[in-house]
Structures are given as structure tokens and as C-alpha cells.
Motif scaffolding. Structure first.
Motif, PDB file in Angstrom:
ATOM      1  N   MET A   1       0.856  -1.173   0.000  1.00  0.00           N
ATOM      2  CA  MET A   1       0.000   0.000   0.000  1.00  0.00           C
ATOM      3  C   MET A   1       0.898   1.232   0.000  1.00  0.00           C
ATOM      4  SD  MET A   1      -3.089   0.990   2.593  1.00  0.00           S
ATOM      5  CE  MET A   1      -4.143  -0.233   1.871  1.00  0.00           C
ATOM      6  N   SER A   2       0.614   2.145  -0.912  1.00  0.00           N
ATOM      7  CA  SER A   2       1.435   3.345  -1.023  1.00  0.00           C
ATOM      8  C   SER A   2       1.078   4.350   0.078  1.00  0.00           C
ATOM      9  CB  SER A   2       1.231   3.987  -2.395  1.00  0.00           C
ATOM     10  OG  SER A   2      -0.035   4.617  -2.471  1.00  0.00           O
ATOM     11  N   LEU A   3       1.945   5.326   0.234  1.00  0.00           N
ATOM     12  CA  LEU A   3       1.720   6.371   1.229  1.00  0.00           C
ATOM     13  C   LEU A   3       0.476   7.190   0.882  1.00  0.00           C
ATOM     14  CD1 LEU A   3       2.767   7.709   3.783  1.00  0.00           C
ATOM     15  CD2 LEU A   3       4.170   9.200   2.355  1.00  0.00           C
ATOM     16  N   ILE A   4       0.259   7.419  -0.390  1.00  0.00           N
ATOM     17  CA  ILE A   4      -0.921   8.176  -0.804  1.00  0.00           C
ATOM     18  C   ILE A   4      -2.194   7.399  -0.471  1.00  0.00           C
ATOM     19  CG2 ILE A   4      -2.188   9.061  -2.818  1.00  0.00           C
ATOM     20  CD1 ILE A   4       0.567   9.785  -4.004  1.00  0.00           C
ATOM     21  N   GLU A   5      -2.197   6.093  -0.749  1.00  0.00           N
ATOM     22  CA  GLU A   5      -3.364   5.268  -0.416  1.00  0.00           C
ATOM     23  C   GLU A   5      -3.609   5.257   1.089  1.00  0.00           C
ATOM     24  OE1 GLU A   5      -3.376   1.877  -3.888  1.00  0.00           O
ATOM     25  OE2 GLU A   5      -1.914   1.704  -2.282  1.00  0.00           O
ATOM     26  N   LEU A   6      -2.531   5.133   1.862  1.00  0.00           N
ATOM     27  CA  LEU A   6      -2.666   5.143   3.316  1.00  0.00           C
ATOM     28  C   LEU A   6      -3.194   6.489   3.797  1.00  0.00           C
ATOM     29  CD1 LEU A   6      -2.318   3.652   5.964  1.00  0.00           C
ATOM     30  CD2 LEU A   6       0.055   4.423   6.009  1.00  0.00           C
ATOM     31  N   PHE A   7      -2.721   7.565   3.202  1.00  0.00           N
ATOM     32  CA  PHE A   7      -3.203   8.895   3.573  1.00  0.00           C
ATOM     33  C   PHE A   7      -4.693   9.026   3.281  1.00  0.00           C
ATOM     34  CE2 PHE A   7      -4.125  13.335   2.405  1.00  0.00           C
ATOM     35  CZ  PHE A   7      -3.891  13.937   3.632  1.00  0.00           C
ATOM     36  N   ILE A   8      -5.122   8.540   2.126  1.00  0.00           N
ATOM     37  CA  ILE A   8      -6.540   8.617   1.756  1.00  0.00           C
ATOM     38  C   ILE A   8      -7.391   7.822   2.746  1.00  0.00           C
ATOM     39  CG2 ILE A   8      -8.225   7.933  -0.010  1.00  0.00           C
ATOM     40  CD1 ILE A   8      -6.028   8.665  -2.095  1.00  0.00           C
ATOM     41  N   ILE A   9      -6.934   6.636   3.112  1.00  0.00           N
ATOM     42  CA  ILE A   9      -7.661   5.828   4.101  1.00  0.00           C
ATOM     43  C   ILE A   9      -7.667   6.532   5.460  1.00  0.00           C
ATOM     44  CG2 ILE A   9      -7.551   3.696   5.465  1.00  0.00           C
ATOM     45  CD1 ILE A   9      -6.812   2.245   2.875  1.00  0.00           C
ATOM     46  N   ALA A  10      -6.527   7.091   5.854  1.00  0.00           N
ATOM     47  CA  ALA A  10      -6.443   7.792   7.143  1.00  0.00           C
ATOM     48  C   ALA A  10      -7.414   8.963   7.193  1.00  0.00           C
ATOM     49  CB  ALA A  10      -5.012   8.271   7.389  1.00  0.00           C
ATOM     50  N   VAL A  11      -7.495   9.722   6.123  1.00  0.00           N
ATOM     51  CA  VAL A  11      -8.427  10.853   6.085  1.00  0.00           C
ATOM     52  C   VAL A  11      -9.864  10.341   6.133  1.00  0.00           C
ATOM     53  CG1 VAL A  11      -9.309  12.745   4.639  1.00  0.00           C
ATOM     54  CG2 VAL A  11      -6.839  12.450   4.958  1.00  0.00           C
ATOM     55  N   GLY A  12     -10.146   9.292   5.365  1.00  0.00           N
ATOM     56  CA  GLY A  12     -11.494   8.719   5.382  1.00  0.00           C
ATOM     57  C   GLY A  12     -11.901   8.247   6.766  1.00  0.00           C
ATOM     58  N   LEU A  13     -10.987   7.553   7.444  1.00  0.00           N
ATOM     59  CA  LEU A  13     -11.278   7.079   8.795  1.00  0.00           C
ATOM     60  C   LEU A  13     -11.434   8.228   9.782  1.00  0.00           C
ATOM     61  CD1 LEU A  13      -8.867   4.020   9.131  1.00  0.00           C
ATOM     62  CD2 LEU A  13     -11.363   3.967   8.936  1.00  0.00           C
ATOM     63  N   SER A  14     -10.739   9.316   9.540  1.00  0.00           N
ATOM     64  CA  SER A  14     -10.745  10.450  10.465  1.00  0.00           C
ATOM     65  C   SER A  14     -11.999  11.301  10.388  1.00  0.00           C
ATOM     66  CB  SER A  14      -9.527  11.344  10.188  1.00  0.00           C
ATOM     67  OG  SER A  14      -8.330  10.641  10.371  1.00  0.00           O
ATOM     68  N   MET A  15     -12.805  11.123   9.363  1.00  0.00           N
ATOM     69  CA  MET A  15     -13.934  12.025   9.154  1.00  0.00           C
ATOM     70  C   MET A  15     -14.994  11.939  10.251  1.00  0.00           C
ATOM     71  SD  MET A  15     -13.440  14.110   6.694  1.00  0.00           S
ATOM     72  CE  MET A  15     -11.726  14.185   7.176  1.00  0.00           C
ATOM     73  N   ASP A  16     -15.233  10.761  10.814  1.00  0.00           N
ATOM     74  CA  ASP A  16     -16.164  10.677  11.947  1.00  0.00           C
ATOM     75  C   ASP A  16     -15.634  11.490  13.122  1.00  0.00           C
ATOM     76  OD1 ASP A  16     -18.095   9.102  10.775  1.00  0.00           O
ATOM     77  OD2 ASP A  16     -17.425   7.237  11.685  1.00  0.00           O
ATOM     78  N   ALA A  17     -14.355  11.300  13.429  1.00  0.00           N
ATOM     79  CA  ALA A  17     -13.745  12.041  14.534  1.00  0.00           C
ATOM     80  C   ALA A  17     -13.738  13.536  14.233  1.00  0.00           C
ATOM     81  CB  ALA A  17     -12.325  11.536  14.793  1.00  0.00           C
ATOM     82  N   PHE A  18     -13.475  13.896  12.987  1.00  0.00           N
ATOM     83  CA  PHE A  18     -13.497  15.301  12.586  1.00  0.00           C
ATOM     84  C   PHE A  18     -14.890  15.890  12.809  1.00  0.00           C
ATOM     85  CE2 PHE A  18     -14.318  18.524   9.296  1.00  0.00           C
ATOM     86  CZ  PHE A  18     -13.334  19.447   9.616  1.00  0.00           C
ATOM     87  N   ALA A  19     -15.926  15.153  12.395  1.00  0.00           N
ATOM     88  CA  ALA A  19     -17.297  15.643  12.536  1.00  0.00           C
ATOM     89  C   ALA A  19     -17.659  15.842  14.005  1.00  0.00           C
ATOM     90  CB  ALA A  19     -18.268  14.674  11.871  1.00  0.00           C
ATOM     91  N   VAL A  20     -17.274  14.901  14.864  1.00  0.00           N
ATOM     92  CA  VAL A  20     -17.557  15.044  16.298  1.00  0.00           C
ATOM     93  C   VAL A  20     -16.734  16.196  16.875  1.00  0.00           C
ATOM     94  CG1 VAL A  20     -17.410  13.908  18.554  1.00  0.00           C
ATOM     95  CG2 VAL A  20     -18.235  12.628  16.568  1.00  0.00           C
ATOM     96  N   SER A  21     -15.515  16.361  16.398  1.00  0.00           N
ATOM     97  CA  SER A  21     -14.675  17.465  16.870  1.00  0.00           C
ATOM     98  C   SER A  21     -15.274  18.811  16.480  1.00  0.00           C
ATOM     99  CB  SER A  21     -13.256  17.336  16.299  1.00  0.00           C
ATOM    100  OG  SER A  21     -12.648  16.165  16.759  1.00  0.00           O
ATOM    101  N   VAL A  22     -15.823  18.895  15.276  1.00  0.00           N
ATOM    102  CA  VAL A  22     -16.518  20.113  14.857  1.00  0.00           C
ATOM    103  C   VAL A  22     -17.680  20.380  15.807  1.00  0.00           C
ATOM    104  CG1 VAL A  22     -17.966  21.133  13.044  1.00  0.00           C
ATOM    105  CG2 VAL A  22     -15.817  20.002  12.432  1.00  0.00           C
ATOM    106  N   CYS A  23     -18.414  19.330  16.136  1.00  0.00           N
ATOM    107  CA  CYS A  23     -19.535  19.462  17.063  1.00  0.00           C
ATOM    108  C   CYS A  23     -19.059  19.962  18.428  1.00  0.00           C
ATOM    109  CB  CYS A  23     -20.232  18.110  17.186  1.00  0.00           C
ATOM    110  SG  CYS A  23     -21.737  18.148  18.140  1.00  0.00           S
ATOM    111  N   LYS A  24     -17.952  19.413  18.900  1.00  0.00           N
ATOM    112  CA  LYS A  24     -17.383  19.881  20.175  1.00  0.00           C
ATOM    113  C   LYS A  24     -17.009  21.357  20.067  1.00  0.00           C
ATOM    114  CE  LYS A  24     -17.093  16.505  23.179  1.00  0.00           C
ATOM    115  NZ  LYS A  24     -17.706  16.655  24.497  1.00  0.00           N
TER     116      LYS A  24
END
Length: 185
Positions: free
Chosen positions: A1-24
Motif C-alpha cells: 500500500m502506497s503512502l498516498i493510499e494510506l493517507f486517503i484511508i487515514a483521512v477517510g477514517l478520520s472524518m467521523d472524529a473530525f465531525a464530532v470534533s466540529v460538534c465539540k
């Protein structure tokens, strides 16, 4: 898995946490950097722990399922992504408090990182080097969570559902990419 693919997955996984953080952040009158960092540590820490747990479980079954691993990755990422997209369309208002009590943050961190458990299983099938992957996912989630608190204090809830939708779409597309690569290349 390339670094770009890992970055894309990391951002995708982070979106729930990002949304809750925005709410906070929405619930704060102005940015509280101490709370923003605590929120980032909870979300980033669990986004590291859950894929490691999934990887540990998946590695035990990898030999038996190698012929089907691309289908499993496609299905898991697809289900997670579609669920995130569906949740982004849900009109219910999320109510958040500006507090960072341990019990509440543990529940939020687990809830936002369940999908990372399934991604960890997928990583086991794809034979991803897990240590750098989870560190990268954790750091990405930490950064986006702290940024999310700041965004919440500045822009309001206008972007919360869009972030969750984007994260879900990214995961669905990554699942399709994995399937296409294994079937045709």
C-alpha cells in the motif's frame, strides 16, 4: 500500500472524529486549545488502537482467507463507507457539550473508531506494515480532530455532514480500487 493510499484511508477514517470534533467546537464560545488537544489525543489514540486490534485478529485468519481477501476488503470498506454516507444524510441534530469528561470521550472515541477495526482486518489481509500505518492514521486523526474543534468554533455545523459524506465516499472508492486491482491486475 502506497503512502498516498494510506493517507486517503487515514483521512477517510478520520472524518467521523473530525465531525464530532466540529460538534465539540460548536459548543465552545472560543477555542480551548487544551480541550482541543485532549479531544485529538482520544480520537487519534483510538484510531491507532482499533486497526491494531483488527490487524491482530485478521492476521490469525489470513492464511485461510487469502483467496477472498480482496472481496473482504471491498465489502468491509464499502459497508463502512456507505454507512458513513447514510449517517451524513441523517437530519438529526447532534448535541455536543464543550466538556472533555473521560467517560464521554471514551464513548465518542470508540464510536468513531469502530470502522478502523474493520480496516485493521483488511490491513492484515493486504499484508500492510501495521506499525507505520497505525501511527500515520493516529497522527492524521489527531491533526484533523484538533482542526475540527477549531473549525467548529469558527464556521459552525455547516460542514459536519459534508465531512462525514466525504469520508464515507473515500472508503467506498478505496474498497473499489482494491477489488479492481486484485481482479484485473
Amino acid at each position: 500500500m502506497s503512502l498516498i493510499e494510506l493517507f486517503i484511508i487515514a483521512v477517510g477514517l478520520s472524518m467521523d472524529a473530525f465531525a464530532v470534533s466540529v460538534c465539540k467546537g460548536l459548543s465552545m464560545q472560543r477555542i480551548n486549545w487544551k480541550n482541543a488537544i485532549i479531544i485529538g489525543l482520544y480520537f487519534g489514540g483510538f484510531q491507532m488502537l482499533m486497526p491494531l486490534t483488527g490487524y491482530t485478529l485478521g492476521i490469525r485468519f489470513r492464511e485461510a482467507i487469502t483467496a477472498y481477501d480482496h472481496w473482504i476488503a471491498f465489502i468491509l470498506l464499502g459497508i463502512i463507507g456507505i454507512n458513513m454516507i447514510r449517517e451524513s444524510r441523517d437530519p438529526e441534530d447532534a448535541t455536543c457539550t464543550p466538556t472533555v469528561h473521560m467517560a464521554e470521550m471514551l464513548i465518542l472515541a470508540v464510536a468513531t473508531s469502530i470502522d478502523a477495526l474493520a480496516v485493521g482486518v483488511t490491513f492484515a489481509f493486504l499484508q500492510v506494515r501495521i506499525a507505520p500505518a497505525i501511527l500515520f492514521i493516529g497522527a492524521t486523526t489527531f491533526t484533523l480532530s484538533v482542526f475540527g474543534v477549531k473549525v467548529g468554533t469558527v464556521f459552525g455545523n455547516r460542514y459536519q455532514s459534508r465531512a462525514e459524506f466525504a469520508g464515507g465516499l473515500i472508503l467506498v472508492l478505496m474498497g473499489c480500487k482494491i477489488l479492481i486491482e486484485h481482479l484485473f491486475f
